[in-house]
Design an enzyme around this catalytic site. Structure first.
Site, PDB file in Angstrom:
ATOM      1  N   THR A  94       0.871  -1.135   0.041  1.00  0.00           N
ATOM      2  CA  THR A  94      -0.008  -0.112  -0.038  1.00  0.00           C
ATOM      3  C   THR A  94       0.829   1.253  -0.052  1.00  0.00           C
ATOM      4  O   THR A  94       1.568   1.617   1.145  1.00  0.00           O
ATOM      5  CB  THR A  94      -0.941  -0.093   1.296  1.00  0.00           C
ATOM      6  OG1 THR A  94      -1.666  -1.298   1.454  1.00  0.00           O
ATOM      7  CG2 THR A  94      -1.719   1.212   1.119  1.00  0.00           C
ATOM      8  N   LYS A 171      -6.574   1.408  -3.709  1.00  0.00           N
ATOM      9  CA  LYS A 171      -6.215   0.751  -2.284  1.00  0.00           C
ATOM     10  C   LYS A 171      -6.359   1.825  -1.384  1.00  0.00           C
ATOM     11  O   LYS A 171      -6.805   1.425  -0.117  1.00  0.00           O
ATOM     12  CB  LYS A 171      -5.183   0.103  -2.374  1.00  0.00           C
ATOM     13  CG  LYS A 171      -4.260  -0.483  -1.103  1.00  0.00           C
ATOM     14  CD  LYS A 171      -5.446  -1.761  -0.771  1.00  0.00           C
ATOM     15  CE  LYS A 171      -4.997  -2.359   0.666  1.00  0.00           C
ATOM     16  NZ  LYS A 171      -3.706  -2.693   1.042  1.00  0.00           N
ATOM     17  N   LYS A 240       0.065   4.336   9.013  1.00  0.00           N
ATOM     18  CA  LYS A 240       0.624   4.477   7.944  1.00  0.00           C
ATOM     19  C   LYS A 240      -0.042   4.854   6.840  1.00  0.00           C
ATOM     20  O   LYS A 240       0.070   5.970   5.945  1.00  0.00           O
ATOM     21  CB  LYS A 240       1.977   3.572   7.638  1.00  0.00           C
ATOM     22  CG  LYS A 240       2.588   3.672   6.572  1.00  0.00           C
ATOM     23  CD  LYS A 240       1.978   3.165   5.159  1.00  0.00           C
ATOM     24  CE  LYS A 240       2.005   1.537   5.384  1.00  0.00           C
ATOM     25  NZ  LYS A 240       1.562   1.003   3.926  1.00  0.00           N
TER      26      LYS A 240
END
Length: 288
Positions: A94, A171, A240
């Site tokens: 990601t 995503k 994150k």
């Protein structure tokens, strides 16, 4: 084809195991001991990224963040410089769309390909071969690697165009909805309990009616159990991803006030010592 795999974390390991069932697999992990179970099953352990890339036609990678992906891809010892001519690097991490653009350009310089293929699914979904694979990049190469994505555990492959930025953007948008959903459920469950109703019965009603989706079914069950270890989707990684979402919102001029609130809750949870716990541990912040 010779297949390589880099990144044997909670999600990477079961994906690599799926591939090992149908392919000879070369593996590399920064902590070599994590590769031993795969070696015991027949994988070939490489001592460096360079060694693995040199051996392979296709390299899968799933590492923690943009910096880690750049570290294994760039430079004189990276994937791009040593992958076989015409080879494919399938990145499952990601990351920011801008990072994908930069790495595609680097691979092009070395006459090989970079394909974006981030994943929707937790480790248990990987073991059950029920992952959703998002993919974007060169159309011919995407067609060539589709069987490998299925072998890796993909129950469905969702294509987002020939620009390598498509799948990473999809995503990030998807993870944003997951993170905001988990935070909202944590608040809703807490409110239900404080209001004197059976939170489990309430969530059972919702997940059998208007919220009958895997995210609500699975994460609500985890929230109700209040069992945050071992982590399926670690809270530090969730933060994150929230940071990446907001970076992308700045890059695209998209206002995300709810996203900033979710980011703040995750920051509080990490600061409280829950970084290595599951993302559902954000509930502990909500309770205070």
């Amino acid at each position: 084809m010779q297949i390589g795999f880099i990144g044997l974390g909670n999600l990477g390991t079961p994906i690599a195991e799926n591939l090992l069932g149908t392919h000879q697999l070369y593996v590399y992990n920064r902590t070599a001991t994590k590769a031993q179970p795969l070696v015991d099953k027949g994988a070939i352990l490489c001592e460096s990224v360079k060694e693995l890339a040199t051996m392979c036609d296709v390299v899968f990678s799933i590492v923690s963040d943009d910096a880690a992906l750049k570290n294994i891809t760039e430079g004189p010892d990276g994937i791009a410089a040593h992958l076989k001519r015409g080879g494919v690097h399938i990145s499952m991490s990601t990351i920011l769309p801008a990072t994908a653009t930069a790495l595609e350009a680097l691979h092009h310089q070395h006459h090989n390909y970079y394909i974006s293929s981030p994943i929707l699914g937790r480790p248990e979904a990987a073991r059950a071969r029920k992952l959703n694979m998002l993919v974007s990049g060169n159309a011919e190469e995407v067609d060539r690697i589709k069987p490998l994505l299925s072998d890796a555990g993909g129950t469905a492959i969702w294509e987002f165009g020939e620009e390598v930025t498509g799948a990473p953007a999809a995503k990030l948008c998807s993870n944003y909805l997951i993170l905001s959903g988990v935070a909202a459920m944590a608040e809703g469950i807490h409110l239900a309990k404080q209001s004197g109703i059976d939170a489990a019965m309430w969530m059972n009603m919702l997940t059998q009616t208007i919220f009958g989706a895997p995210v609500y079914i699975n994460y609500s069950a985890a929230l109700l159990k209040e069992n945050y270890l071992p982590a399926g989707f670690g809270l530090k990684l969730a933060l994150k991803d929230a940071n990446l979402v907001l970076q992308q919102s700045v890059a695209t001029g998209s206002n995300m006030p709810v996203g900033k609130t979710v980011q703040g809750l995750l920051e509080q949870a990490v600061a409280a010592g829950f970084g290595e716990h599951d993302v559902t541990a954000v509930a502990e912040v909500v309770k205070k």
